[in-house]
Design a protein around this motif. Structure first.
Motif, PDB file in Angstrom:
ATOM      1  N   ASP A 150       0.854  -1.184   0.000  1.00 18.97           N
ATOM      2  CA  ASP A 150       0.000   0.000   0.000  1.00 18.97           C
ATOM      3  C   ASP A 150       0.894   1.239   0.000  1.00 18.97           C
ATOM      4  O   ASP A 150       1.789   1.365   0.832  1.00 18.97           O
ATOM      5  N   SER A 151       0.655   2.137  -0.928  1.00 19.76           N
ATOM      6  CA  SER A 151       1.466   3.356  -1.020  1.00 19.76           C
ATOM      7  C   SER A 151       0.974   4.431  -0.062  1.00 19.76           C
ATOM      8  O   SER A 151       1.646   5.450   0.119  1.00 19.76           O
ATOM      9  N   GLY A 152      -0.198   4.208   0.527  1.00 24.03           N
ATOM     10  CA  GLY A 152      -0.781   5.230   1.380  1.00 24.03           C
ATOM     11  C   GLY A 152      -1.592   6.249   0.588  1.00 24.03           C
ATOM     12  O   GLY A 152      -2.214   7.126   1.153  1.00 24.03           O
ATOM     13  N   LYS A 153      -1.585   6.091  -0.740  1.00 24.28           N
ATOM     14  CA  LYS A 153      -2.346   6.996  -1.593  1.00 24.28           C
ATOM     15  C   LYS A 153      -3.568   6.261  -2.115  1.00 24.28           C
ATOM     16  O   LYS A 153      -3.534   5.061  -2.334  1.00 24.28           O
TER      17      LYS A 153
END
Length: 178
Positions: free
Chosen positions: A156-159
């Motif tokens: 997960d890139s957090g975006k």
């Protein structure tokens, strides 16, 4: 990377990934019909029945869209039947030198490891071509594709894209450790 190299044929133990051909269009049309009802309307068959097989043939022949030349037909060895596509999109969520992995397979072949196998071949090619970071977007509700991406080392890139009536589109990333 300043240019977008053409992906040629890729081989795995069970699969051949090759350029799309006009006679593959019926399979790609079938993919459109099998899409989950939560997929946004522009990625499903519209009320007029588009895209038709003929529309898809035209797109393949003309190479329209930045993704067509690099999304490869996924074909099972021994049978030569096309079961979907897998490849890179160069104008997706990442920078031009950080393409996005895309894959979609017919429902009849789900849960057999084909998506992971095909995507790993594309990731290996991308790494050898010098791409150090790959992206992949996935709907939060698409658990099967999220599992494939996890197996391939995407995190997960957090975006994420803003939530819509179709759910949340998560953005994952994979860093090449070379």
């Amino acid at each position: 990377m300043s240019s977008e190299p053409e992906v040629k044929t890729l081989e795995t133990v069970r699969l051949t990934l090759r350029r799309q051909r006009a006679h593959d269009a019926a399979i790609y049309r079938q993919l459109w019909t099998e899409r989950d009802e939560r997929v946004p309307p522009h990625r499903r068959i519209d009320l007029e029945g588009h895209p038709t097989v003929e529309d898809i043939v035209t797109n393949i022949r003309q190479g329209q869209g930045s993704d067509w030349p690099r999304l490869l037909a996924v074909e099972r060895k021994g049978t030569a039947d096309v079961i979907g596509y897998c490849g890179l999109v160069f104008h997706g969520n990442g920078a031009p030198d950080e393409p996005e992995l895309a894959f979609e397979l017919l429902r009849a072949v789900h849960n057999r490891g084909y998506a992971t196998e095909a995507a790993q071949a594309v990731i290996t090619w991308a790494s050898e071509a010098g791409y150090r970071r790959l992206w992949a977007s996935v709907w939060d509700w698409n658990i099967a594709s999220r599992r494939v991406l996890e197996k391939l080392g995407f995190r997960d890139s957090g975006k994420e894209n803003p939530e819509t009536v179709h759910g949340r589109s998560l953005l994952t990333v994979r860093e090449d450790s070379r």
